[in-house]
Design a protein around this motif. Structure first.
Motif, PDB file in Angstrom:
ATOM      1  N   GLY A 177      31.202  42.259  37.835  1.00 50.96           N
ATOM      2  CA  GLY A 177      30.635  43.954  37.687  1.00 50.96           C
ATOM      3  C   GLY A 177      30.478  43.944  39.519  1.00 50.96           C
ATOM      4  N   ALA A 178      29.422  43.630  39.766  1.00 52.35           N
ATOM      5  CA  ALA A 178      28.653  44.652  41.245  1.00 52.35           C
ATOM      6  C   ALA A 178      28.664  43.237  42.136  1.00 52.35           C
ATOM      7  CB  ALA A 178      27.461  45.127  40.969  1.00 52.35           C
ATOM      8  N   GLN A 179      28.560  41.996  41.928  1.00 55.40           N
ATOM      9  CA  GLN A 179      28.820  40.950  42.134  1.00 55.40           C
ATOM     10  C   GLN A 179      29.741  40.701  43.235  1.00 55.40           C
ATOM     11  OE1 GLN A 179      27.803  37.511  39.631  1.00 55.40           O
ATOM     12  NE2 GLN A 179      28.061  36.321  40.714  1.00 55.40           N
ATOM     13  N   VAL A 180      30.987  41.552  42.934  1.00 54.91           N
ATOM     14  CA  VAL A 180      32.147  40.633  43.495  1.00 54.91           C
ATOM     15  C   VAL A 180      32.226  42.300  44.673  1.00 54.91           C
ATOM     16  CG1 VAL A 180      34.524  41.456  43.203  1.00 54.91           C
ATOM     17  CG2 VAL A 180      33.509  39.959  40.703  1.00 54.91           C
ATOM     18  N   ALA A 181      32.091  41.861  45.989  1.00 51.55           N
ATOM     19  CA  ALA A 181      32.091  42.116  47.312  1.00 51.55           C
ATOM     20  C   ALA A 181      33.652  43.212  47.377  1.00 51.55           C
ATOM     21  CB  ALA A 181      31.795  41.700  47.692  1.00 51.55           C
ATOM     22  N   ALA A 182      34.183  42.459  46.831  1.00 51.84           N
ATOM     23  CA  ALA A 182      36.272  42.736  47.389  1.00 51.84           C
ATOM     24  C   ALA A 182      36.909  42.008  46.474  1.00 51.84           C
ATOM     25  CB  ALA A 182      36.066  42.487  49.115  1.00 51.84           C
ATOM     26  N   LEU A 183      37.966  42.166  46.427  1.00 54.54           N
ATOM     27  CA  LEU A 183      39.311  41.239  45.984  1.00 54.54           C
ATOM     28  C   LEU A 183      40.295  41.252  47.063  1.00 54.54           C
ATOM     29  CD1 LEU A 183      39.505  42.759  42.624  1.00 54.54           C
ATOM     30  CD2 LEU A 183      38.193  41.045  42.754  1.00 54.54           C
ATOM     31  N   VAL A 184      41.158  39.967  47.212  1.00 57.46           N
ATOM     32  CA  VAL A 184      41.799  40.487  48.153  1.00 57.46           C
ATOM     33  C   VAL A 184      43.260  38.818  46.981  1.00 57.46           C
ATOM     34  CG1 VAL A 184      43.203  38.450  50.241  1.00 57.46           C
ATOM     35  CG2 VAL A 184      40.621  39.892  50.378  1.00 57.46           C
ATOM     36  N   GLY A 185      44.556  40.316  46.891  1.00 56.26           N
ATOM     37  CA  GLY A 185      45.941  39.266  46.249  1.00 56.26           C
ATOM     38  C   GLY A 185      46.269  38.700  47.071  1.00 56.26           C
ATOM     39  N   ILE A 186      46.774  37.931  46.697  1.00 54.16           N
ATOM     40  CA  ILE A 186      48.415  37.199  47.556  1.00 54.16           C
ATOM     41  C   ILE A 186      49.426  36.737  46.713  1.00 54.16           C
ATOM     42  CG2 ILE A 186      49.046  35.475  49.013  1.00 54.16           C
ATOM     43  CD1 ILE A 186      46.324  34.154  49.280  1.00 54.16           C
ATOM     44  N   ALA A 187      50.439  38.445  46.945  1.00 55.54           N
ATOM     45  CA  ALA A 187      50.877  38.110  45.807  1.00 55.54           C
ATOM     46  C   ALA A 187      50.796  37.758  44.585  1.00 55.54           C
ATOM     47  CB  ALA A 187      52.329  36.499  46.164  1.00 55.54           C
ATOM     48  N   ALA A 188      49.687  38.222  43.813  1.00 60.01           N
ATOM     49  CA  ALA A 188      49.184  38.686  42.948  1.00 60.01           C
ATOM     50  C   ALA A 188      50.241  39.608  41.220  1.00 60.01           C
ATOM     51  CB  ALA A 188      47.917  40.125  42.834  1.00 60.01           C
ATOM     52  N   ALA A 189      50.040  38.615  40.543  1.00 60.91           N
ATOM     53  CA  ALA A 189      51.237  38.391  39.164  1.00 60.91           C
ATOM     54  C   ALA A 189      50.226  38.706  38.200  1.00 60.91           C
ATOM     55  CB  ALA A 189      52.300  36.918  39.218  1.00 60.91           C
ATOM     56  N   PRO A 190      49.622  40.181  37.694  1.00 57.92           N
ATOM     57  CA  PRO A 190      49.176  40.002  36.915  1.00 57.92           C
ATOM     58  C   PRO A 190      50.354  40.660  35.625  1.00 57.92           C
ATOM     59  CG  PRO A 190      49.495  42.306  38.597  1.00 57.92           C
ATOM     60  CD  PRO A 190      49.379  41.232  39.156  1.00 57.92           C
TER      61      PRO A 190
END
Length: 246
Positions: free
Chosen positions: A117-130
């Motif tokens: 949740g709010a503990q995460v300040a940001a996300l950076v995906g590199i060729a993200a593969a969901p």
């Protein structure tokens, strides 16, 4: 400079999870490797060196069955590896963080972000593969997994073959995220090479559309491949992360 020493976090079942924690100002950068990768990859080490130079905290880790961690790789699933990440973050007493996920790590970062949740300040995906268990397996592949409990594919990334077990595939199908809105509200940056032979770059566009956050940017590298490990790719990654961290 010498590498940050390895520390181990113990899971409830006794499996030891290896990680390297570089103390520094927050939010702490947390690198999530791709499938069958570990914390000693080029992008992770380059970010660690930059973080050390800037005084920014960074944590690298190996999922169970990978790198220096205990366990068998073929026992791993998305749920298990998500919980491995959460266990390491708790053991290292990490507070606010920026999750940086490469390939499959880009799927895991969504699951970890939902848990934190709010503990995460940001996300950076590199060729993200969901959702790659959904879009990267045809009917014949699924039949093979059902019949044999696994499927093997040749790999161009230093290991052969690439093994997907029934357990991993089932965990993927139960953790699909591109089927509706993803309830994440922090800033997100998605970097993807348009010459990626493994994860279609349009996947990052689909992910950007699915995220609830309004602060989402997709950066396409026209001549970039899946690894995005060239000097110019690393420079781009550091620039993107630096703007979020500093």
């Amino acid at each position: 400079m010498p590498d940050t020493p390895i520390v181990f976090a113990a899971r409830a079942d006794g499996v030891r999870l290896a990680y390297r924690h570089l103390p520094g100002r927050g939010p702490t950068l947390v690198f999530l490797p791709g499938y069958k990768s570990d914390m000693q990859g080029g992008k992770a080490q380059a970010l660690d060196a930059w973080a050390a130079d800037q005084g920014v905290g960074m944590l690298r880790l190996d999922y169970s069955g990978c790198g220096e961690s205990d366990g068998a790789f073929e026992d791993g699933t998305l749920d298990i590896w998500r919980d491995d990440v959460l266990a390491v973050l708790a053991a290292a007493k990490i507070g606010p963080c920026i999750l940086i996920g490469s390939s499959m790590g880009g799927w895991l970062m969504l699951l970890v972000a939902e848990a934190l949740g709010a503990q995460v300040a940001a996300l950076v995906g590199i060729a993200a593969a969901p959702d790659f268990t959904d879009w990267d397996f045809d009917a014949a592949d699924r039949a093979t997994i059902a019949a044999n409990g696994r499927i093997e594919r040749p790999s161009d990334y230093g290991y052969d073959p690439m093994v997907i077990t029934r357990g991993f595939w089932q965990s993927g199908q139960s953790n699909l995220r591109l089927t509706g809105q993803i309830g994440i509200d922090c800033p997100v940056r998605l970097i993807h090479g348009q010459n990626d032979p493994d994860v279609p770059w349009e996947t990052s566009l689909m992910l950007a559309a699915a995220l609830r956050s309004a602060d989402v940017q997709t950066i396409c590298v026209k001549d970039g491949d899946h690894r995005l490990s060239r000097d110019q790719d690393i420079a781009l990654l550091i620039d993107v992360v630096g703007k979020l961290a500093c």
